[in-house]
Every structure is written in C-alpha cells, then in structure tokens.
Design a protein around this motif. Structure first.
Motif, PDB file in Angstrom:
ATOM      1  N   VAL A   1      49.404  49.965   3.680  1.00  8.69           N
ATOM      2  CA  VAL A   1      50.087  49.003   4.547  1.00  8.69           C
ATOM      3  C   VAL A   1      49.144  48.657   5.689  1.00  8.69           C
ATOM      4  O   VAL A   1      48.513  49.546   6.273  1.00  8.69           O
ATOM      5  N   SER A   2      49.007  47.374   5.980  1.00 11.14           N
ATOM      6  CA  SER A   2      48.151  47.001   7.105  1.00 11.14           C
ATOM      7  C   SER A   2      48.739  45.793   7.815  1.00 11.14           C
ATOM      8  O   SER A   2      49.788  45.283   7.429  1.00 11.14           O
ATOM      9  N   ARG A   3      48.055  45.364   8.867  1.00 13.90           N
ATOM     10  CA  ARG A   3      48.545  44.217   9.616  1.00 13.90           C
ATOM     11  C   ARG A   3      47.379  43.301   9.989  1.00 13.90           C
ATOM     12  O   ARG A   3      46.223  43.725  10.052  1.00 13.90           O
TER      13      ARG A   3
ATOM     14  N   LEU B   1      50.518  49.680  -4.547  1.00 15.10           N
ATOM     15  CA  LEU B   1      51.283  48.710  -3.759  1.00 15.10           C
ATOM     16  C   LEU B   1      50.551  48.494  -2.432  1.00 15.10           C
ATOM     17  O   LEU B   1      50.339  49.445  -1.675  1.00 15.10           O
ATOM     18  N   GLY B   2      50.136  47.265  -2.194  1.00 16.58           N
ATOM     19  CA  GLY B   2      49.473  46.918  -0.943  1.00 16.58           C
ATOM     20  C   GLY B   2      50.312  45.890  -0.210  1.00 16.58           C
ATOM     21  O   GLY B   2      50.674  44.869  -0.787  1.00 16.58           O
ATOM     22  N   VAL B   3      50.645  46.179   1.032  1.00 13.94           N
ATOM     23  CA  VAL B   3      51.489  45.244   1.784  1.00 13.94           C
ATOM     24  C   VAL B   3      50.824  44.898   3.109  1.00 13.94           C
ATOM     25  O   VAL B   3      50.470  45.781   3.895  1.00 13.94           O
ATOM     26  N   LEU B   4      50.652  43.604   3.326  1.00 13.81           N
ATOM     27  CA  LEU B   4      50.094  43.139   4.595  1.00 13.81           C
ATOM     28  C   LEU B   4      51.198  42.538   5.457  1.00 13.81           C
ATOM     29  O   LEU B   4      51.989  41.722   4.974  1.00 13.81           O
ATOM     30  N   LEU B   5      51.229  42.990   6.716  1.00 14.14           N
ATOM     31  CA  LEU B   5      52.104  42.364   7.709  1.00 14.14           C
ATOM     32  C   LEU B   5      51.233  41.402   8.498  1.00 14.14           C
ATOM     33  O   LEU B   5      50.264  41.816   9.135  1.00 14.14           O
TER      34      LEU B   5
ATOM     35  N   VAL C   1      55.592  39.289   5.465  1.00 13.91           N
ATOM     36  CA  VAL C   1      55.278  40.387   4.555  1.00 13.91           C
ATOM     37  C   VAL C   1      54.668  39.812   3.283  1.00 13.91           C
ATOM     38  O   VAL C   1      55.263  38.922   2.673  1.00 13.91           O
ATOM     39  N   SER C   2      53.471  40.307   2.883  1.00 13.40           N
ATOM     40  CA  SER C   2      52.908  39.913   1.588  1.00 13.40           C
ATOM     41  C   SER C   2      52.641  41.171   0.791  1.00 13.40           C
ATOM     42  O   SER C   2      51.791  41.973   1.176  1.00 13.40           O
TER      43      SER C   2
END
Lengths: 320, 320
Positions: free
Chosen positions: B222-224, B255-259, B268-269
């Motif tokens: 998870v990153s931003r 699972l990679g999620v970018l804020l 959210v992607s």
C-alpha cells in the motif's frame, strides 16, 4: 579451418547423434537455458536420449526450465553440443574441465564465435539462439509442441527485452508466433522476467535516481551506487545488473554514467545514445568498450573519482 | 439490429468509399492514432483521398504520426470511419459534435463496442486494432509499405506493452513481423514508448516506492502519492499514468493499492494477481471495477483513508 555448417547440415548431425549432452554458458541467461532445454525436448521428440548438463551457476528464475532435462548420475554422453556459448572459456569451470576439446557441435548466434567446436552452426543475424532451435525443429519436421515451445519462447523473449531491442528481425517475431501458437502460457514468462522486480532492485534504482546529477542541459546524467547504498537496499548482483542502464532511460539523457563502488575503487559504467561515444570517455579513464556501452575503474575516493569522471566527460563533449 | 460485418466485407466497403475521414478516440493512445494513420496511408495507396481527423487531445509523442494525414481546411468527407473507438461518447467532444450519427464504419477490437456506427468490423480477439488494419491491407492486396507499416507497428506495440501482455496472439506477432519486414525503424518507436521515462515520472515512482508499506508477508503493498508529492516531483498526468501499477510489479506482491490524493479526497487504485479480487476490495469502499484492476474514492484525510483501505483489505483477505 572453417568448420561452420548450415542449418540443414546441423539438422543432419543432430539426426544421426544420440546420447546427447547439451552445454550452456556460464552466468546463464534465458537464451542459453531456453535454447538448451528446447533442443533437448526436440531431440527427445526425435526419439533420442538427450540431457541438459547441469549449470552450476543457474539462477532461481531459470532453474525450473531445466528440471525435466537433468541427466541421471553416471550418464556418459555420446555427443556433446553447446548452445549460445561463443567460446569454450564461457562455459562454467566444471563444464570446461570435463568437456574442453570434446564439444562436437555448437549452435550459436554470436558473430564472435571462436569456432572452438568440431562444427559450428552460427547465424549472427538471429536475435536469439532460440530462433535457430525453432528453425531446426522445422528443418527436422518436428512439430513445435509445448515442451519445445516454452523454453524456446523464454530464449526469444529474454534475449530481446521482450521483442523491444533493435536486434529483433521478422524471423524473431515469427518464431515467437509459432511458439505462442502451441498454446504455451507465454505470459508467465513475461510476467516473471519483464513485469516483476525485487524490492531490493527497486530500492537500488531509487537510490541511483535520488543521487543523479544532470549536466549539459539534461543530456548528461551522472550518479553513484556506493557500498553503503548496496548495504542499505540489501541489493545483490542480480538486483543491480541493470542499474547502469537506468540513467540512459531518462528522457533527454544521451550519456548516463554510473559510479559504482567496489572494494578497490569506483567502477565506471557508461551508456550512451548514437552520436555520443562511451568508449572514448572511458578510454580517458584507462578503460574501454563499445560506443554505446563502456566501462573503466577509478581507484580513488568518491570525490576524486567523480571529479576525474566529469573531467573525462568534459574533455570528450565540451564544458559541463 | 446487428450491423457487424466481416473483414472481407469491411475491405469491400473501403474499396468503394472515397473522401474518407478517419476518427480516433479521445485521450488517444498509440493504437487509435497508429491504426488511423495506417488506414489513411492504406487508402491513399488505393488511390483514395483520405485524411485523419485532427484529435484535439493528441500528445506530443503521438503527434508526429499524424502530420502527413491532416486534412486541408474545408475538407468535406464523403465517408466517415472510426478506428479503435468502442462508443461514440469516446470520441473527442468536437468530433462528437460534428459526426454524431454520421459514422458509416467502425473498425475496432473492443468486445464492448456499442455498434454505434452504420457498420462495425470488430474482432475482440485482436490484441490491437492495428492488427485488423494489417489484415485489411492483405485483404485489399496492398503491400505493407513503410507509410502503412510504421503507424501500424506503433499500434501493435503500444497496445501490448511491446508484445508483453497476455492479449498477444500469434496473429499479433505475425502482423508485427510483416511490419518490421518493410524495413521501418521500429526501434525508434520502442525507444520512445518503452525505454524512455521523464525525470518527473521516475521521481514520482521513487516517491511511491519510498512511501510503500508491506503487509501479509510482502503480498500486500500500500502506498500513497499526495498532492505535495505531485508538486515536488513536478509530475503531470502523463507522468503518473502508470503509477498505480508499479506496486504490482514488486516481486511477491499480489495486491498493490495506491492512494492518490485528488482535490476532494483520496483515489484508490488497486491492482492484483489472479486469485485476489481488487473489485471486491474496492466495492467495500463504494467503488468497483475488474478482479485485476479496480478503483474507489475515499473522501477523508490521509490517516482515515489509509485506515479505511486497510480495513477493507483485511475484511477481504483476512487480518493484515
């Protein structure tokens, strides 16, 4: 004595051979392993006994492609064939020791092949050795089944940056089409080799980018990767293999030079666009190479190494 | 009414058309521009008058491919044909205004095509619309000259990540082989689209990587990317287009999620490997999408947005 043979002659030799052992080169890449495994599967489809000589320097990503082809203990080859190995000294030490002077046939795509084998089938225009293995399967009338096609695809894709490099020719893409047509999961290869990077490799790249200095209107990029960077990113050789080419991928950069710390000084790796001579820059530092990619070593502390490098670049290109 | 036609029928329609204007979709990519330019060149080889409708949203990298094909002022088309545009609302606003209801033929590779055109030639198995243009050139008996082959190659390469994606089929690679065989400088396309990144894009990627948190044994990342990051890296939309897929390229990440901060909250992607459902995670946040790629928007400050995201992931995958 020129002992090169045509693809048709090469097919003939393979047809009359048996108990074949296939050698791959040291520090193996996807093309030598893929070509070796594909040739092994091809020979088995011809009813031959064939094995891939274990490569002591195999990497975890490539090992799965060899597992079906390793010889039983005590296997004594009747015919030794090397793939993608341009010279005997490029084999692993143990292969050299066992098979020096005993390689009957070499199949290769390096124009620099030293013709060390009894006979050599070389096509320097092929983008990958695997292109020749697929051509051999046609020549031998063996359908491209998945056991042949998957490792062959590995060779084609890895030696061309997934069909990105200028070395690609129509035959490369047609060979890949034939391989894909067999129904292999080619995307599993692409995913592992082109869409996945280790955390350490990404951290190393970030460190290099963070350290980058630009000169001459953004056309020259210079950066460093110190032993401290290596320790903090936990990057090993595998993770940093492509590090020196990162700078050249920055938009506008025509010459990218990485100073990489080794125990005895700083290793210079230069990469450049057509028109900028990396070898000339490195020659001024006692090194050499090709116009597009060259190297040197500077035995000094970082500040001195950086100054020497900038001087060499300025002498070659003009004031920074 | 089903107005789909075969490739042969499509070739027939083009043979009897003249004064053709070709429409491309808004936010154009290499495939719509490449297919449009290639079709235009192909029609000219047939002796037709043909132009590419100016695309008001064209990017600097794509513009050069359109320059030979722009219409003179006052050109009145006799036949309007759209390429790679799955629905009328995907055209640019000015194209919609001028040509809504007037598109005679659409050539496309999207299975979702709304059949808005008079007739539609669609092949959902083609990896790129440009594959169909090359097939049309064969159907029409027009040799693949460089003016046709270069833009067609652009379409093939850019829609497949340079032949990397699972959408590639044998016909894609064979079409590329035919294009390369014409002698085009295909590497110039690969270099610009696959080997060059802007300094801002690289800085943005580094920022995302530096901010990454890992969970569940490195399988969730998870990153931003905040508005502050956008400002400090000077990254624009072009530079950050692929940012959300970076996390998924890290070895081991499923699972990679970018804020990503927008004016009104955090976008959210999510991107995931087979077996992990991005859409289910995003549905818990009021969003949606596909199993492999989905999105949502959280209207909250960063800490609350991050907490909501981690809760949604935990509910879907189990404790983090």
């Amino acid at each position: 004595m020129n002992n090169t043979i045509t693809l048709a002659e090469c097919a003939e030799r393979l047809r009359s051979a048996d108990d074949v052992l296939i050698l791959t080169h040291g520090h193996p890449d996807g093309d030598t392993i893929g070509s070796g495994a594909a040739l092994c599967a091809l020979l088995r489809r011809l009813g031959k006994t064939a094995y891939l000589c274990p490569n002591s320097e195999i990497t975890p990503k490539l090992r799965p492609f060899t597992l079906d082809f390793l010889p039983p203990e005590g296997f004594e080859p009747g015919f030794v064939c090397a793939v993608d190995a341009a010279d005997e000294h490029l084999l692993t030490p143990d292969m050299r020791e066992r098979f020096s002077g005993r390689v009957a046939l070499c199949i290769d795509h390096h124009g620099t092949n030293s013709l060390y084998a009894g006979e050599t089938c070389v096509d320097a225009d092929a983008a990958a050795c695997a292109e020749l293995i697929i051509a051999l399967s046609k020549e031998l009338g063996v359908p491209l089944t998945q056991d042949i096609a998957l490792p062959a695809y590995l060779g084609l894709a890895t030696d061309t940056g997934c069909f990105r490099y200028s070395s690609v020719r129509p035959a490369t893409l047609r060979a890949a089409a034939d391989a894909v047509e067999s129904g292999i999961d080619f995307y599993s290869v692409n995913r592992v080799f082109f869409e996945t990077r280790s955390r350490a490799a990404l951290a190393a790249e970030s460190a290099v980018l963070a350290n980058t200095e630009f000169f001459r209107n953004g056309t020259v990029a210079v950066s460093r990767f110190s032993l401290e960077d290596a320790a903090s990113t936990r990057a090993d050789r595998d993770d940093t293999n492509n590090l020196s080419s990162v700078l050249r991928t920055i938009e506008g950069v025509e010459l990218g030079v990485l100073l990489r710390e080794e125990k005895d000084g700083w290793k210079v790796s230069a990469r450049s666009a057509p028109g900028v001579d990396s070898a000339a820059v490195c020659a001024r530092l006692g090194g050499g190479g090709h116009a597009a990619a060259a190297g040197a070593t500077i035995r000094a502390g970082y500040e001195d190494a950086r100054a020497a490098l900038l001087r060499a670049i300025a002498e070659e290109l003009g004031e920074l």
